[in-house]
Design an enzyme around this catalytic site. Sequence first.
Site: not given
Length: 497
Positions: A117, A235
């Site tokens: 989140g 990432c």
Amino acid sequence: MRDTLLLPEAFLAEMRELLGAEFDQYIKSYDEEWKPGLRVNTLKLSPESFKEVFPWKLEPVSWTENGFYYDAQERPSRHPAYYAGLYYLQEPSAMTPAAMLPVEPGDKVLDVCAAPGGKSTELAAKLKGRGLLVSNDISYSRARALLKNLELAGAANIAVVSEEPGKLAAVWPEFFDKILVDAPCSGEGMFRRDEDMVKDWRERGPEYYSPLQKEILKQSVAMLKPGGMLLYSTCTFSKKEDEDNVSFLLKECPEMELVPLKTGAVCGALDGIGLSGCMRLFPHRVKGEGHFLALLRKKEKGMGGEQNVQPFGEPEMEDAPPEQKERGRLKDRRGKSPNDSQRCSARTGAKVQDQTTDEGKRELEAFLKMCRVRWETERIFIHQENAYYLPEGLKPGLPLRFLRTGLLLGELKKGRFEPSQALAMALKAEEFGTLLDLTEEDPRVLRYLKGETISLLPEESPVKGWCLVAYRGFPLGWAKGNGMSLKNKYYPGWRWQ
């Protein structure tokens, strides 16, 4: 992780090819301590106000105005401000995707791979309470954590879903203005920080993730409106998962075009490798971990050929348009609505007739009158024992696995209405009539967060009924007064441990 000898040789060979002369600098970055970050929740307060209220030792994150590095000794997760949703703890380079997606108030936004989140909470802040944010994660358990973080942040205009993206695309074709795909990846950018990512890479590397990412991207394009924008991020450093996937998407979906990202917006960022206009972050160049970003736009229908696409840095948000006229009817899940004589003003809530829960609905109506909020009553929806405030543009009854549709106002049970923890977090302190405001110096703030009964001081007025408990003017949750004692209604699953 400090021991670079544990890094897979295949990964090291890849990095040597990518970085060339900078490879040794990258390896030296493993000897450095990584710096933790927090991002101020601008739904609650401005970065300037945060710094005034909390004189911690903070250093700005250069690529987002509400991001800061902090000293780990501060332990911000063990502070009442964390429980008030004033900030989100987030690795600084992970702040870039939401910062680089130009969300505007009123947009319909989708975060495809949203848990836990960190990015969704920032997207919600950029929407400023207007429009719709759909936050999805295919893992139901991770989606539960996602829901908690969104509710803690006070985000009300949300829908939290747990589905694979193909099911979302079947329900929402060309529906969203902005989409964020922070895709599952091999995690090479996190090796320095998390040794477990290295173990995962050995089991499931770029060859495993790249086809999955391609499929998610194609499904996401199907949900994007013409003229809409999609931010793809990972990432990882793998070109197979980064530029190669963007090139694949541009070839497979000719209606998509690359919007060049200005590398100058992030000090130390590099351009894409083999595909100019993307952005790469490396830990030896920025004060953060590794990340890749690419911003794409779906051409308006009828457009062909090359478009004059302006490079994108971080946008300035304009003020949201004035509030629309707020008037309507309160409906339940079955579509019933009161007759004209049962209408009431948008400011105070609405009346509903239903013989099975009539008393509870009267309590709901009375409670809404206590809130200094301009409710759009046609957006209040009752399903079974729960009352919700639906976001703009969200239709009920969609064939998806929802964890939440809008703001959970509370429960109607046994003829009573009990307000939710989510509602407490979404309100401002001044929007509820009865308030107990505490500071860190008051031992009652921790007692409240631990779920204990709160006694009022002699100089404080007795409380009868619902009371909003706050920390420094920022809501924490509910209590129910019976004179000089407050029964604790703080959500048990969130309690201070």
